[in-house]
Design an enzyme around this catalytic site. Structure first.
Site, PDB file in Angstrom:
ATOM      1  N   LYS A 204      -2.692 -12.460  20.471  1.00 57.14           N
ATOM      2  CA  LYS A 204      -2.939 -13.411  21.687  1.00 57.14           C
ATOM      3  C   LYS A 204      -3.366 -14.749  21.318  1.00 57.14           C
ATOM      4  O   LYS A 204      -3.334 -15.646  22.184  1.00 57.14           O
ATOM      5  CB  LYS A 204      -5.005 -12.884  21.162  1.00 57.14           C
ATOM      6  CG  LYS A 204      -5.875 -13.952  22.515  1.00 57.14           C
ATOM      7  CD  LYS A 204      -5.916 -13.574  23.198  1.00 57.14           C
ATOM      8  CE  LYS A 204      -5.846 -12.510  23.726  1.00 57.14           C
ATOM      9  NZ  LYS A 204      -6.556 -11.813  25.360  1.00 57.14           N
TER      10      LYS A 204
ATOM     11  N   SER B  46      -2.440 -11.162  31.686  1.00 55.57           N
ATOM     12  CA  SER B  46      -2.200 -11.099  32.772  1.00 55.57           C
ATOM     13  C   SER B  46      -2.223 -12.506  33.198  1.00 55.57           C
ATOM     14  O   SER B  46      -1.118 -12.299  34.320  1.00 55.57           O
ATOM     15  CB  SER B  46      -3.472 -10.136  34.113  1.00 55.57           C
ATOM     16  OG  SER B  46      -4.484 -11.299  33.755  1.00 55.57           O
ATOM     17  N   SER B  47      -2.669 -13.571  33.739  1.00 54.42           N
ATOM     18  CA  SER B  47      -2.325 -14.772  34.098  1.00 54.42           C
ATOM     19  C   SER B  47      -1.583 -15.514  33.684  1.00 54.42           C
ATOM     20  O   SER B  47      -0.370 -15.694  34.333  1.00 54.42           O
ATOM     21  CB  SER B  47      -3.020 -16.183  33.537  1.00 54.42           C
ATOM     22  OG  SER B  47      -5.068 -15.634  34.198  1.00 54.42           O
TER      23      SER B  47
ATOM     24  N   SER C 109      -6.603  -9.645  35.971  1.00 61.24           N
ATOM     25  CA  SER C 109      -7.559  -9.189  36.746  1.00 61.24           C
ATOM     26  C   SER C 109      -8.139 -10.940  36.116  1.00 61.24           C
ATOM     27  O   SER C 109      -9.863 -10.574  36.366  1.00 61.24           O
ATOM     28  CB  SER C 109      -7.739  -8.160  34.445  1.00 61.24           C
ATOM     29  OG  SER C 109      -7.165  -9.356  33.215  1.00 61.24           O
ATOM     30  N   GLY C 110      -7.629 -11.747  35.401  1.00 56.88           N
ATOM     31  CA  GLY C 110      -7.968 -13.335  35.696  1.00 56.88           C
ATOM     32  C   GLY C 110      -8.285 -13.634  34.253  1.00 56.88           C
ATOM     33  O   GLY C 110      -8.894 -14.521  34.210  1.00 56.88           O
ATOM     34  N   GLY C 111      -7.845 -12.649  33.194  1.00 55.71           N
ATOM     35  CA  GLY C 111      -8.141 -12.995  31.958  1.00 55.71           C
ATOM     36  C   GLY C 111      -6.849 -13.903  31.576  1.00 55.71           C
ATOM     37  O   GLY C 111      -5.231 -14.194  32.037  1.00 55.71           O
ATOM     38  N   VAL C 112      -7.008 -14.144  30.523  1.00 51.66           N
ATOM     39  CA  VAL C 112      -5.251 -14.752  29.779  1.00 51.66           C
ATOM     40  C   VAL C 112      -4.772 -13.911  29.616  1.00 51.66           C
ATOM     41  O   VAL C 112      -3.041 -14.723  29.907  1.00 51.66           O
ATOM     42  CB  VAL C 112      -6.033 -14.427  28.014  1.00 51.66           C
ATOM     43  CG1 VAL C 112      -5.226 -15.962  27.670  1.00 51.66           C
ATOM     44  CG2 VAL C 112      -7.310 -15.890  27.961  1.00 51.66           C
TER      45      VAL C 112
ATOM     46  N   CYS D  83       1.255  -1.157  -0.150  1.00 54.57           N
ATOM     47  CA  CYS D  83       0.184  -0.214   0.205  1.00 54.57           C
ATOM     48  C   CYS D  83       0.801   1.310  -0.074  1.00 54.57           C
ATOM     49  O   CYS D  83       1.664   1.575  -0.715  1.00 54.57           O
ATOM     50  CB  CYS D  83      -1.086  -0.088   1.516  1.00 54.57           C
ATOM     51  SG  CYS D  83      -2.472   1.012   0.870  1.00 54.57           S
TER      52      CYS D  83
ATOM     53  N   GLU E 196      -1.758  -8.460   4.283  1.00 58.63           N
ATOM     54  CA  GLU E 196      -1.300  -9.435   5.730  1.00 58.63           C
ATOM     55  C   GLU E 196      -3.193  -9.413   6.517  1.00 58.63           C
ATOM     56  O   GLU E 196      -2.793 -10.641   7.607  1.00 58.63           O
ATOM     57  CB  GLU E 196      -0.606  -8.033   6.807  1.00 58.63           C
ATOM     58  CG  GLU E 196      -1.067  -6.683   6.912  1.00 58.63           C
ATOM     59  CD  GLU E 196      -1.068  -5.767   5.397  1.00 58.63           C
ATOM     60  OE1 GLU E 196      -0.969  -4.692   5.169  1.00 58.63           O
ATOM     61  OE2 GLU E 196      -0.776  -6.253   4.495  1.00 58.63           O
TER      62      GLU E 196
END
Length: 518
Positions: free
Chosen positions: A374, A233-234, A228-231, A81, A176
């Protein structure tokens, strides 16, 4: 490390996605700003160079440029681009504003070249074609000497160009993004066949490298981590724990913006079962007071982020020698907040962990996952020994339900959303759909509509359901959930959550929409 690709960033929202595509080929890549010097490029010793897209026009005086000598290094170069346009202009071609802009799907033809040969989706009346994703208002109207057209269509006569003798290539589209369905074939052709890279880089080695880097950065300092308990931060917590052990203290803030019963679940899982050192802070009332009357999503994010930091700073005073604040920041967070860090980029939205931190923060930032997408974070978590039930939990935004309640945040709105969201997730598990989609959640709409229950009129709030399929969270398609399933969820929410009388399903993709509503 014998093979590596250098990506020069001109401010595209998709630059990091280019790096991810290369990693999928097990080839190391690194992103640098486009204002890199020629000497720095030589020191990097790349096997190939990719010039990213960007929001600027090459013919404007203040637009980013590139040293012309880069094209004389004898290194294969692919311009995407804006990268194609700056290549053309730098070498004597011409770039002009197009009267017919292209945004979205397009077909390109005549793809015979070392880069595009036989990469086709089908054949129509014009001939063999490749389906690509276009996003441009400018186009190359005159190629430099020695270049030839290797793809075109009616709107863009020079959709791709090449000087195959010098291994210089430019494409106007974005290979991409997943919308260019054969985009990875293009990267494979460029990286493996043209650049001759060996496939020696892999994710399992990242853990050891990251742990050593944390040890080197932190030394004997104490670190506090926003768990936080999320992926994200864990994984960050376990990674840092393996590096510095007892010098890590996890701080869990119940901000009143968490999922249904999540505060209790976090303490049960991480403190009792995993043995992490966790301090729990009940700050629900503080967050609700700060957010009262605030409707702008950017302001909400910054308030939430600022209050988080203030709480951590206050807690740091109680932890001797605490000098670092660790966070689970990942690539998509950085990309979508690019406007706060990259003057060449246009900001989409800020994230509390990259865009909302005050400049006078007393703690230094430690972000060991900042370079990962992720799916890579999940792979790292599995390599670190975390249970799959935790790792494959759907992502949850840093500001929590603060960006899933549209407009002003009220305790009642949060309560209604928590219950509706819990029903949605419960049904996804019950019907074995949860692990087949990438992310699902409910959104609270602060509008009321008329309904009828029994023989009575209701005037209650609306819940929107959102479910998407994606591999990188930079682009996403709406999940094609069965109609019977959606109606089952809607009926449960309306019957079980008093205050909700209407449920809708979000069918928009990313782009043009974002995954979260705010």
């Amino acid at each position: 490390m014998s093979s590596k690709i250098l990506i020069l960033d001109f401010g595209s929202q998709f630059t990091q996605l280019i790096a991810r595509r290369i990693r999928e080929l097990n080839v190391y890549s690194e992103i640098r700003s486009s204002d890199i010097t020629l000497e720095e490029i030589k020191q990097f010793k790349p096997s190939g160079i990719i010039l990213s897209g960007g929001p600027n026009s090459t013919y404007n005086e203040d637009s980013p440029t590139i040293p012309n000598d880069i094209f004389e290094l004898g290194i294969p170069i692919l311009g995407i681009c804006y990268g194609m346009q700056i290549m053309a202009q730098s070498l004597g071609g011409k770039v002009e504003n197009s009267q017919h802009r292209e945004f979205g799907y397009a077909r390109i033809y005549n793809t015979e070249s070392k880069l595009l040969n036989s990469i086709i989706n089908g054949t129509d009346n014009t001939g063999p074609y490749m389906e690509v994703w276009m996003s441009h208002g400018d186009k190359v109207t005159s190629m430099p000497q020695g270049f030839k057209v290797i793809a075109n269509n009616q709107v863009c006569p020079i959709a791709a160009m090449a000087n195959e003798d010098k291994k210089l290539y430019g494409v106007q589209f974005h290979p991409e993004v997943t919308h260019t369905t054969k985009g990875q074939e293009l990267f494979k052709r460029f990286i493996l066949d043209i650049c001759k890279c060996d496939q020696s880089w892999n994710m399992p080695n990242y853990a050891e490298t990251a742990i050593n880097k944390i040890k080197e950065m932190v030394g004997n300092d104490r670190v506090i981590l926003a768990l936080s308990g999320g992926v994200d931060s864990s994984v960050a917590a376990v990674l840092i724990d393996k590096a510095i052990g007892a010098n890590l203290t996890c701080i869990f803030v119940d901000n009143g913006l968490l999922r249904y019963h999540e505060a209790d679940q976090v303490m049960e899982m991480y403190h009792k079962n995993m043995g992490l050192n966790i301090i729990k802070i009940d700050a629900k009332d503080m967050f609700y007071q700060k957010l009262a009357g605030v409707v702008d999503p950017e302001q909400k994010r910054k308030i939430i982020g600022k209050l988080f930091v203030e709480i951590f700073q206050a807690e740091a005073l109680k932890i001797k020698d605490a000098k670092w604040l660790a966070q689970g920041t990942i690539y998509p967070d950085v990309i979508e907040s690019a406007g706060s860090n990259n003057k060449k980029a246009h900001n989409i939205k800020s994230h509390h962990n990259v865009g909302g931190l005050p400049p006078d923060m007393n703690l230094k930032l430690l972000e060991p996952l900042r370079e990962l997408f992720k799916d890579e974070v999940r792979n790292l978590g599995i390599n670190l020994g975390l249970p799959s039930s935790m790792i494959y939990r759907h992502p949850f935004p840093g500001p929590g339900l603060g960006v899933r309640v549209l407009g002003e945040i009220k305790p009642l709105y949060i309560k209604l959303l928590q219950k509706a969201d819990a029903i949605f997730i419960e049904e996804l598990h019950k019907h074995n759909i949860y692990n087949k989609i990438s992310q699902a959640f409910a959104v609270f709409l602060p509008i009321k509509s008329v309904g009828v229950m029994g023989d009575g009129r209701t005037y209650d709030y609306v819940i929107a359901l959102r479910a998407v399929e994606t591999t990188d969270f930079m682009t996403a398609n709406v999940a094609n959930l069965p109609f019977e399933f959606i109606t089952t969820v809607a009926n449960r929410i309306i019957n079980e959550v008093k205050g909700i009388n209407r449920v809708v399903y979000d069918i928009s993709g990313k782009p043009p929409s974002t995954i979260e509503w705010e």
